[in-house]
Scaffold this motif. Structure first.
Motif, PDB file in Angstrom:
ATOM      1  N   GLN A 108      -4.337   2.316   0.843  1.00 28.51           N
ATOM      2  CA  GLN A 108      -3.004   2.923   0.886  1.00 28.51           C
ATOM      3  C   GLN A 108      -2.741   3.529   2.265  1.00 28.51           C
ATOM      4  N   ARG A 114      -1.912   0.774   4.720  1.00 28.01           N
ATOM      5  CA  ARG A 114      -0.543   0.301   4.466  1.00 28.01           C
ATOM      6  C   ARG A 114       0.489   1.251   5.058  1.00 28.01           C
ATOM      7  N   ARG A 160       3.102   0.399   8.000  1.00 26.52           N
ATOM      8  CA  ARG A 160       4.541   0.578   7.752  1.00 26.52           C
ATOM      9  C   ARG A 160       5.162   1.486   8.810  1.00 26.52           C
TER      10      ARG A 160
END
Length: 155
Positions: free
Chosen positions: A3, A6, A10
């Protein structure tokens, strides 16, 4: 992928998108090398599809290959990142028609701002070429996404 990774990716994508928008604004509104004069001038516009494209093709010997490539390919290439970043950053925008509409809308906004600010011209050919660029960018996104899924074993 974790996570945290990610979220980092992003954030990096948003930063790159911001850099892209700043560079695009500079070249479209302020770069004197791109024919953006600092002096006041009148309104310039073309509402006839492919008029300027044909003019650049017909007078390529006079204008030179650089002008031809800059106008035709430059308008397409300038919007490829837009078509690539939008579906990457907004999962709801992962459909070709949404990207085409969003690319057209963003290009229309740019063209109207150029007309109003007198820092360029409103050209329907630019709308067409920019929209094509957004669609090409989306195609690059789809291709990269398929490769990513194939390499990771995700279907």
């Amino acid at each position: 992928m974790s996570q945290r990774t990610r979220k980092l990716l992003r954030t990096a994508a948003w930063v790159l998108f911001g850099v892209y928008l700043i560079m695009l604004c500079y070249f479209l509104f302020f770069a004197e090398s791109m024919g953006r004069p600092n002096t006041e001038r009148g309104y310039h516009y073309n509402l006839v599809p492919f008029k300027e494209v044909m003019r650049f093709i017909n007078y390529r010997a006079v204008l030179g290959p650089k002008a031809l490539m800059l106008n035709l390919l430059g308008n397409i290439v300038a919007f490829i990142p837009y078509g690539l970043f939008i579906p990457l950053l907004q999962h709801k925008q992962r459909h070709v028609w949404r990207i085409i509409i969003l690319s057209f809308d963003f290009s229309l906004l740019v063209e109207l701002l150029q007309l109003i600010s007198k820092r360029g011209s409103f050209d329907v050919d630019d709308l067409i070429l920019n929209t094509i660029g957004g669609a090409v960018g989306y195609g690059c996104f789809v291709l990269a996404d398929k490769v990513r899924h194939k390499l990771s074993g995700v279907k």
